[in-house]
Design an enzyme around this catalytic site. Structure first.
Site, PDB file in Angstrom:
ATOM      1  N   GLU A  15       0.826  -1.218   0.000  1.00 23.81           N
ATOM      2  CA  GLU A  15       0.000   0.000   0.000  1.00 23.81           C
ATOM      3  C   GLU A  15       0.858   1.266   0.000  1.00 23.81           C
ATOM      4  O   GLU A  15       2.060   1.213   0.296  1.00 23.81           O
ATOM      5  CB  GLU A  15      -0.937   0.011   1.215  1.00 23.81           C
ATOM      6  CG  GLU A  15      -0.202   0.026   2.553  1.00 23.81           C
ATOM      7  CD  GLU A  15      -1.043   0.595   3.703  1.00 23.81           C
ATOM      8  OE1 GLU A  15      -1.516   1.732   3.579  1.00 23.81           O
ATOM      9  OE2 GLU A  15      -1.173  -0.107   4.730  1.00 23.81           O
ATOM     10  N   ASP A 129     -16.621   5.235  14.527  1.00 22.55           N
ATOM     11  CA  ASP A 129     -15.434   5.228  13.668  1.00 22.55           C
ATOM     12  C   ASP A 129     -14.939   3.795  13.448  1.00 22.55           C
ATOM     13  O   ASP A 129     -14.276   3.201  14.297  1.00 22.55           O
ATOM     14  CB  ASP A 129     -14.331   6.096  14.278  1.00 22.55           C
ATOM     15  CG  ASP A 129     -13.186   6.328  13.291  1.00 22.55           C
ATOM     16  OD1 ASP A 129     -13.080   5.556  12.314  1.00 22.55           O
ATOM     17  OD2 ASP A 129     -12.413   7.271  13.504  1.00 22.55           O
ATOM     18  N   SER A 131     -13.068   1.560  10.426  1.00 22.87           N
ATOM     19  CA  SER A 131     -12.347   1.708   9.153  1.00 22.87           C
ATOM     20  C   SER A 131     -13.044   0.998   8.003  1.00 22.87           C
ATOM     21  O   SER A 131     -13.552  -0.120   8.165  1.00 22.87           O
ATOM     22  CB  SER A 131     -10.939   1.153   9.296  1.00 22.87           C
ATOM     23  OG  SER A 131     -10.279   1.192   8.043  1.00 22.87           O
ATOM     24  N   LYS A 150      -3.647  -2.669  15.381  1.00 21.79           N
ATOM     25  CA  LYS A 150      -2.853  -1.857  16.313  1.00 21.79           C
ATOM     26  C   LYS A 150      -3.669  -1.561  17.559  1.00 21.79           C
ATOM     27  O   LYS A 150      -4.882  -1.413  17.495  1.00 21.79           O
ATOM     28  CB  LYS A 150      -2.483  -0.564  15.612  1.00 21.79           C
ATOM     29  CG  LYS A 150      -1.509   0.274  16.372  1.00 21.79           C
ATOM     30  CD  LYS A 150      -0.935   1.339  15.484  1.00 21.79           C
ATOM     31  CE  LYS A 150       0.030   0.723  14.507  1.00 21.79           C
ATOM     32  NZ  LYS A 150       0.440   1.638  13.478  1.00 21.79           N
TER      33      LYS A 150
END
Ligand code: PSU
Ligand code: MN
Length: 293
Positions: A15, A129, A131, A150
């Protein structure tokens, strides 16, 4: 890159948001090139994904990577929703896990290696929130090699979300889900697989059944580079508090948390991030090779 695909060689997608928004210059450039070299040394072809001048690209030149690395957060962070707009504007875009998976699937690349995936943020019960990476894993058939979610995220909720959407979380040579900076999280994985060949075999079976969707291969950070968990927990709590106080939301949140963690650990978190990324690139290459065998 096109040559590699024609010959159905082993290709590993990489990425570009990690370059522009995940690490500072010049470490981002150095890491991106070192990661590509690690994939090549392992016998596979790296393909760093991005939008360049309004075109989807699977495979960047070193000078294109350098351009993105230098511009850093000036480049648009590009997830699924952003792709058509950046193309219309003829812009550059740094692809997140979600957008990288989309380009990889279009290019016929099955394997993607990165540092960490996005997930359900702490406090998502009120912020909502979550992703877009998780939705992408639900529907796009690319396997993502990472070091686990994470701990800036809510790991338990991230696992629940993945389970709901039918995304398997596989531990590579581990029964416990790694938590990015640390090899352990206290959470289990859905399945443990101990070799690239076994992973490739499951991927082939899944595809032969016509089951679409991604898969998470969680590869623990090598012990010698792991960070102290108690210290990291304090650092993460502080970064989240600061983000709250400064009303940082949406696509800006993850880059902010990463940057503050790096500052608060005097670059130690960055060093760990680089090492785990390299470790994942090598495993990605092994899986890609096993798929062509
Ligand atoms: N986690 C990391 N490093 C990163 C990212 C996540 O440890 O660079 C990046 C990836 O590109 C990921 C994106 O897809 O952040 C997730 O952003 P968000 O939380 O806004 O979806
Ligand atoms: Mn978000």
């Amino acid at each position: 890159m096109a040559g590699a695909l024609d010959r159905s060689d082993a290709v590993v997608a990489l990425e570009s948001t990690i370059i522009t928004h995940g690490m500072p210059y010049p470490k981002n450039l150095d890491t991106a090139l070192t990661v590509q070299a690690a994939v090549r040394d392992s016998g596979a072809t790296p393909a760093t994904m991005a939008i360049m001048g309004g075109k989807l690209k699977a495979g960047l030149s070193d000078s294109e990577i350098e351009g993105l690395a230098r511009q850093g957060q000036m480049v648009s962070k590009c997830s699924r929703r952003d792709i058509p707009f950046l193309i219309e504007n003829g812009s550059n875009g740094a692809t997140t896990v979600a957008a990288t998976m989309i380009i990889a699937e279009m290019a016929g690349i099955w394997v993607f290696a990165t540092g960490g995936i996005g997930g359900v943020h702490r406090g998502a019960e009120s912020s909502m929130d979550i992703s877009a990476d998780l939705q992408e894993l639900a529907k796009t058939s690319v396997v993502v090699v990472c070091a686990g979610p994470k701990s800036i995220l809510d790991i338990g909720l991230t696992l629940e979300y993945l389970e709901t959407h039918g995304v398997p979380v596989v531990g590579y040579q581990t029964n416990e889900l790694p938590a990015f900076f640390a090899p352990n999280s206290g959470f289990g994985v859905d399945y443990r697989l101990d070799s690239a060949a076994e992973i490739a075999s499951v991927l082939k079976t899944r595809r032969s059944l016509g089951l679409v969707g991604g898969m998470v291969i969680a590869n623990p950070i090598p012990e010698e580079f792991a960070l102290d968990q108690t210290l990291m927990e304090q650092v993460i709590e502080q970064t989240i508090r600061e983000a709250d106080e400064q009303w940082i939301t949406g696509k800006d949140l993850t880059p902010f948390l990463l940057k503050r963690a790096e500052e608060l650990t005097d670059g130690e978190s960055l060093e760990a991030n680089i090492q785990l990324m390299l470790n994942n690139a090598k495993l990605g290459a092994e899986i890609a090779k096993a798929l062509t065998a």
